[in-house]
Design a protein around this motif. Structure first.
Motif, PDB file in Angstrom:
ATOM      1  N   SER A 180      -0.937 -66.041 -20.666  1.00  0.00           N
ATOM      2  CA  SER A 180      -1.533 -67.120 -19.868  1.00  0.00           C
ATOM      3  C   SER A 180      -2.926 -66.761 -19.340  1.00  0.00           C
ATOM      4  CB  SER A 180      -0.617 -67.491 -18.697  1.00  0.00           C
ATOM      5  OG  SER A 180      -0.685 -66.507 -17.665  1.00  0.00           O
ATOM      6  N   GLY A 181      -3.365 -65.520 -19.587  1.00  0.00           N
ATOM      7  CA  GLY A 181      -4.719 -65.137 -19.191  1.00  0.00           C
ATOM      8  C   GLY A 181      -4.805 -64.153 -18.036  1.00  0.00           C
ATOM      9  N   GLN A 182      -3.697 -63.812 -17.435  1.00  0.00           N
ATOM     10  CA  GLN A 182      -3.732 -62.839 -16.328  1.00  0.00           C
ATOM     11  C   GLN A 182      -4.047 -61.455 -16.894  1.00  0.00           C
ATOM     12  OE1 GLN A 182      -3.714 -63.876 -13.301  1.00  0.00           O
ATOM     13  NE2 GLN A 182      -2.969 -65.935 -13.702  1.00  0.00           N
ATOM     14  N   ARG A 183      -4.895 -60.712 -16.184  1.00  0.00           N
ATOM     15  CA  ARG A 183      -5.304 -59.396 -16.685  1.00  0.00           C
ATOM     16  C   ARG A 183      -5.211 -58.283 -15.651  1.00  0.00           C
ATOM     17  NH1 ARG A 183      -4.374 -61.709 -20.580  1.00  0.00           N
ATOM     18  NH2 ARG A 183      -5.663 -62.087 -22.393  1.00  0.00           N
ATOM     19  N   LEU A 184      -4.928 -58.603 -14.393  1.00  0.00           N
ATOM     20  CA  LEU A 184      -4.853 -57.587 -13.345  1.00  0.00           C
ATOM     21  C   LEU A 184      -3.491 -57.668 -12.682  1.00  0.00           C
ATOM     22  CD1 LEU A 184      -6.293 -55.388 -11.684  1.00  0.00           C
ATOM     23  CD2 LEU A 184      -7.191 -57.223 -10.207  1.00  0.00           C
ATOM     24  N   PHE A 185      -2.757 -56.547 -12.715  1.00  0.00           N
ATOM     25  CA  PHE A 185      -1.374 -56.521 -12.251  1.00  0.00           C
ATOM     26  C   PHE A 185      -1.106 -55.326 -11.354  1.00  0.00           C
ATOM     27  CE2 PHE A 185      -1.406 -58.669 -16.298  1.00  0.00           C
ATOM     28  CZ  PHE A 185      -0.525 -59.729 -16.143  1.00  0.00           C
ATOM     29  N   GLN A 186      -0.141 -55.532 -10.452  1.00  0.00           N
ATOM     30  CA  GLN A 186       0.453 -54.415  -9.706  1.00  0.00           C
ATOM     31  C   GLN A 186       1.925 -54.359 -10.099  1.00  0.00           C
ATOM     32  OE1 GLN A 186       2.036 -53.158  -5.325  1.00  0.00           O
ATOM     33  NE2 GLN A 186       0.350 -54.593  -5.356  1.00  0.00           N
ATOM     34  N   LEU A 187       2.329 -53.248 -10.676  1.00  0.00           N
ATOM     35  CA  LEU A 187       3.724 -53.010 -11.021  1.00  0.00           C
ATOM     36  C   LEU A 187       4.411 -52.519  -9.748  1.00  0.00           C
ATOM     37  CD1 LEU A 187       5.792 -52.956 -13.324  1.00  0.00           C
ATOM     38  CD2 LEU A 187       5.082 -50.595 -13.781  1.00  0.00           C
ATOM     39  N   ARG A 188       5.354 -53.313  -9.270  1.00  0.00           N
ATOM     40  CA  ARG A 188       5.983 -53.050  -7.972  1.00  0.00           C
ATOM     41  C   ARG A 188       7.497 -53.038  -8.144  1.00  0.00           C
ATOM     42  NH1 ARG A 188       7.696 -56.487  -3.938  1.00  0.00           N
ATOM     43  NH2 ARG A 188       7.517 -55.675  -1.837  1.00  0.00           N
ATOM     44  N   ALA A 219      -2.353 -52.610 -23.677  1.00  0.00           N
ATOM     45  CA  ALA A 219      -3.358 -52.354 -24.710  1.00  0.00           C
ATOM     46  C   ALA A 219      -3.637 -53.616 -25.530  1.00  0.00           C
ATOM     47  CB  ALA A 219      -2.897 -51.217 -25.621  1.00  0.00           C
ATOM     48  N   ARG A 220      -2.594 -54.339 -25.891  1.00  0.00           N
ATOM     49  CA  ARG A 220      -2.763 -55.535 -26.713  1.00  0.00           C
ATOM     50  C   ARG A 220      -3.603 -56.596 -26.005  1.00  0.00           C
ATOM     51  NH1 ARG A 220       2.237 -59.019 -27.890  1.00  0.00           N
ATOM     52  NH2 ARG A 220       3.189 -56.970 -27.717  1.00  0.00           N
ATOM     53  N   PHE A 221      -3.443 -56.725 -24.680  1.00  0.00           N
ATOM     54  CA  PHE A 221      -4.142 -57.771 -23.938  1.00  0.00           C
ATOM     55  C   PHE A 221      -5.326 -57.250 -23.122  1.00  0.00           C
ATOM     56  CE2 PHE A 221      -0.057 -59.739 -24.822  1.00  0.00           C
ATOM     57  CZ  PHE A 221      -0.454 -61.010 -25.203  1.00  0.00           C
ATOM     58  N   ASN A 222      -5.624 -55.958 -23.251  1.00  0.00           N
ATOM     59  CA  ASN A 222      -6.713 -55.362 -22.479  1.00  0.00           C
ATOM     60  C   ASN A 222      -6.552 -55.657 -20.987  1.00  0.00           C
ATOM     61  OD1 ASN A 222      -9.023 -53.810 -22.169  1.00  0.00           O
ATOM     62  ND2 ASN A 222     -10.382 -55.575 -22.318  1.00  0.00           N
ATOM     63  N   ALA A 223      -5.346 -55.463 -20.490  1.00  0.00           N
ATOM     64  CA  ALA A 223      -5.024 -55.715 -19.091  1.00  0.00           C
ATOM     65  C   ALA A 223      -5.152 -54.420 -18.284  1.00  0.00           C
ATOM     66  CB  ALA A 223      -3.603 -56.261 -18.972  1.00  0.00           C
ATOM     67  N   ASP A 227       5.353 -40.170 -12.172  1.00  0.00           N
ATOM     68  CA  ASP A 227       5.186 -40.217 -13.625  1.00  0.00           C
ATOM     69  C   ASP A 227       4.855 -41.623 -14.099  1.00  0.00           C
ATOM     70  OD1 ASP A 227       7.857 -40.939 -12.924  1.00  0.00           O
ATOM     71  OD2 ASP A 227       8.557 -40.520 -14.949  1.00  0.00           O
ATOM     72  N   VAL A 228       5.373 -42.637 -13.437  1.00  0.00           N
ATOM     73  CA  VAL A 228       5.044 -44.017 -13.784  1.00  0.00           C
ATOM     74  C   VAL A 228       3.610 -44.315 -13.346  1.00  0.00           C
ATOM     75  CG1 VAL A 228       5.639 -46.450 -13.458  1.00  0.00           C
ATOM     76  CG2 VAL A 228       7.461 -44.746 -13.633  1.00  0.00           C
ATOM     77  N   GLN A 229       3.248 -43.875 -12.144  1.00  0.00           N
ATOM     78  CA  GLN A 229       1.882 -44.096 -11.651  1.00  0.00           C
ATOM     79  C   GLN A 229       0.852 -43.509 -12.613  1.00  0.00           C
ATOM     80  OE1 GLN A 229       1.189 -42.823  -7.599  1.00  0.00           O
ATOM     81  NE2 GLN A 229       3.224 -43.480  -6.973  1.00  0.00           N
ATOM     82  N   GLN A 230       1.089 -42.310 -13.082  1.00  0.00           N
ATOM     83  CA  GLN A 230       0.123 -41.605 -13.925  1.00  0.00           C
ATOM     84  C   GLN A 230      -0.012 -42.226 -15.320  1.00  0.00           C
ATOM     85  OE1 GLN A 230       1.590 -37.607 -13.645  1.00  0.00           O
ATOM     86  NE2 GLN A 230       0.748 -37.320 -11.598  1.00  0.00           N
ATOM     87  N   ALA A 231       0.941 -43.023 -15.732  1.00  0.00           N
ATOM     88  CA  ALA A 231       0.904 -43.617 -17.068  1.00  0.00           C
ATOM     89  C   ALA A 231      -0.061 -44.803 -17.156  1.00  0.00           C
ATOM     90  CB  ALA A 231       2.305 -44.075 -17.473  1.00  0.00           C
ATOM     91  N   PHE A 232      -0.404 -45.394 -16.012  1.00  0.00           N
ATOM     92  CA  PHE A 232      -1.183 -46.625 -16.035  1.00  0.00           C
ATOM     93  C   PHE A 232      -2.595 -46.407 -15.485  1.00  0.00           C
ATOM     94  CE2 PHE A 232       3.189 -48.034 -16.413  1.00  0.00           C
ATOM     95  CZ  PHE A 232       3.088 -48.952 -17.447  1.00  0.00           C
ATOM     96  N   ASP A 233      -3.248 -47.489 -15.055  1.00  0.00           N
ATOM     97  CA  ASP A 233      -4.670 -47.462 -14.722  1.00  0.00           C
ATOM     98  C   ASP A 233      -4.992 -47.007 -13.308  1.00  0.00           C
ATOM     99  OD1 ASP A 233      -5.651 -48.640 -17.257  1.00  0.00           O
ATOM    100  OD2 ASP A 233      -4.382 -50.304 -16.609  1.00  0.00           O
ATOM    101  N   GLY A 234      -4.003 -46.948 -12.454  1.00  0.00           N
ATOM    102  CA  GLY A 234      -4.289 -46.540 -11.084  1.00  0.00           C
ATOM    103  C   GLY A 234      -3.119 -46.818 -10.187  1.00  0.00           C
ATOM    104  N   VAL A 235      -3.398 -46.757  -8.887  1.00  0.00           N
ATOM    105  CA  VAL A 235      -2.352 -46.889  -7.884  1.00  0.00           C
ATOM    106  C   VAL A 235      -2.742 -47.947  -6.867  1.00  0.00           C
ATOM    107  CG1 VAL A 235      -3.290 -45.044  -6.418  1.00  0.00           C
ATOM    108  CG2 VAL A 235      -0.850 -45.575  -6.323  1.00  0.00           C
ATOM    109  N   HIS A 236      -1.738 -48.672  -6.401  1.00  0.00           N
ATOM    110  CA  HIS A 236      -1.917 -49.588  -5.280  1.00  0.00           C
ATOM    111  C   HIS A 236      -1.173 -48.971  -4.103  1.00  0.00           C
ATOM    112  CE1 HIS A 236      -2.674 -53.535  -3.372  1.00  0.00           C
ATOM    113  NE2 HIS A 236      -1.715 -53.056  -2.580  1.00  0.00           N
ATOM    114  N   LEU A 237      -1.937 -48.575  -3.085  1.00  0.00           N
ATOM    115  CA  LEU A 237      -1.372 -47.915  -1.913  1.00  0.00           C
ATOM    116  C   LEU A 237      -0.757 -48.921  -0.956  1.00  0.00           C
ATOM    117  CD1 LEU A 237      -4.475 -45.649  -1.190  1.00  0.00           C
ATOM    118  CD2 LEU A 237      -2.340 -44.933  -2.301  1.00  0.00           C
ATOM    119  N   THR A 238       0.446 -48.645  -0.510  1.00  0.00           N
ATOM    120  CA  THR A 238       0.992 -49.420   0.593  1.00  0.00           C
ATOM    121  C   THR A 238       0.154 -49.078   1.823  1.00  0.00           C
ATOM    122  OG1 THR A 238       2.521 -47.669   1.251  1.00  0.00           O
ATOM    123  CG2 THR A 238       3.333 -49.298  -0.373  1.00  0.00           C
TER     124      THR A 238
END
Length: 191
Positions: free
Chosen positions: A29-37, A58-62, A73-84
């Motif tokens: 749908s076009g979303q490209r910025l996510f926080q995995l929570r 990778a497929r959607f350049n998100a 280990d999950v944090q390190q796999a992606f693009d960064g961290v969202h701090l509480t």
């Protein structure tokens, strides 16, 4: 828009499939910025979830940030961290090894703290009343504008906002809007 995943229960391969399908739908749908929570992610399914989400990313350049309450280990796999906000208060500087660092803020003091920690962007909440935090006092438009225009990094409005509020949020000094219910298709079984 900054899409925050709900705290879904992923306890089976079927749960995992449903979650990944919803992430894919958001990206289509076009979303490209996510926080995995997924703070209570089943460890046995974690590896497969990370692999499948990395392929989607990778497929959607998100860009996918991971909530700081999730395993390292999950944090390190992606693009960064969202701090509480609690994690933001515990740090003395910017987390190392993260391309992106975001933070949850609820006051001008937390915005200043995020600036001092070198955060790239923040969510500022609650903008309005929300079902998830019914007792929290909304910031409202006037205070939000004062705080957002005073911030030295991009601010996303969070709490009772959706895509229909992007122009309003921008007029109040926000980069955009962030949310869970307004963006996540069909909800999920939450913990």
């Amino acid at each position: 828009s900054y899409v925050i995943t709900p705290e879904c229960q992923i306890k089976s391969p079927a749960d995992l499939d449903a979650f990944v399908q919803k992430m894919a739908a958001m990206m289509v749908s076009g979303q490209r910025l996510f926080q995995l929570r997924l703070k209570r992610l089943d460890a046995a399914l974690s590896v497969e979830l990370v692999q499948r989400l990395l392929e989607l990313r990778a497929r959607f350049n998100a860009t996918v940030l991971v909530n700081s309450d999730m395993p390292c280990d999950v944090q390190q796999a992606f693009d960064g961290v969202h701090l509480t906000s609690a994690a933001l208060h515990q740090l003395s500087g910017r987390p190392s090894g993260c391309a992106w660092v975001a933070a949850s803020c609820h006051s001008p003091q937390e915005l200043r703290l995020a600036e001092q920690r070198g955060v790239d962007f923040v969510t500022l909440s609650p903008f309005r009343h929300t079902a998830s935090h019914p007792n929290a006092e909304p910031i409202g438009e006037t205070r939000f504008a004062e705080w957002a225009f005073g911030a030295k990094m991009p601010v996303y409005a969070l709490g009772g906002v959706g895509a229909q509020d992007i122009k309003l949020a921008a007029s109040l000094g926000a980069q955009g809007v962030a949310g869970i219910r307004a963006f996540w298709p069909g909800g999920c079984e939450e913990t």
